[in-house]
Design an enzyme around this catalytic site. Sequence first.
Site, PDB file in Angstrom:
ATOM      1  N   CYS A 141     -36.276  -3.068  31.732  1.00  0.00           N
ATOM      2  CA  CYS A 141     -35.887  -3.556  33.066  1.00  0.00           C
ATOM      3  C   CYS A 141     -34.573  -4.333  33.023  1.00  0.00           C
ATOM      4  CB  CYS A 141     -36.989  -4.433  33.641  1.00  0.00           C
ATOM      5  SG  CYS A 141     -38.577  -3.591  33.783  1.00  0.00           S
ATOM      6  N   HIS A 142     -34.450  -5.243  32.059  1.00  0.00           N
ATOM      7  CA  HIS A 142     -33.279  -6.111  32.021  1.00  0.00           C
ATOM      8  C   HIS A 142     -32.619  -6.171  30.651  1.00  0.00           C
ATOM      9  CE1 HIS A 142     -35.852  -7.566  35.363  1.00  0.00           C
ATOM     10  NE2 HIS A 142     -34.721  -7.402  35.994  1.00  0.00           N
TER      11      HIS A 142
END
Length: 182
Positions: A141-142
């Site tokens: 996700c990040h």
Amino acid sequence: MAETTTHVAEPTRRDFLYIATGAAAVVGGATLVWPFVQSLAPDAATVAAGAPVEVDLTPIAEGQIVKVFWRGKLIFIRHRTAEEIKAAEDVTVASLRDPQADSARVKPGKAQWLIVYGNCTHLGCVPLGQQGEYHGWFCPCHGSIFDTSGRVRGGPAPINLPIPPYTFASDTKIVIGQEATA
């Protein structure tokens, strides 16, 4: 000298009715109070949610990561290989964002077992196991990267994957949610 006699009255039907009525009142009162007392106790789901979880380690192959839930939170149980342990131990601790030795993240004599919470410390995403530059975990996700000891090595995650309270019940069983007692 005058002789005194005491007269002992025999129980009557009226005495029996008084005792029976009193007993019925006590039973009836307890029946009315019991639901109120029970409502003060936590429900079964709440009790089960906080209960320790026992996990059998026997079927977990070397190099495998197993996911379990305790108190509604994801827990990773990783059976580390000798190479993964060596890679985690050979890191210069001072170079880490959240400095912590590998030996502080596992139980003494059980370096092959790493137990960590399974959510990225950045925003709570679930990282993918055996991924990333250090073959630990990678959060797609990040972009947070964790090594084989669950220590943050890159990306926006501020701290290492936390260690839940757990103890070894035997060489092949752990209890998550219970610390070892001295």
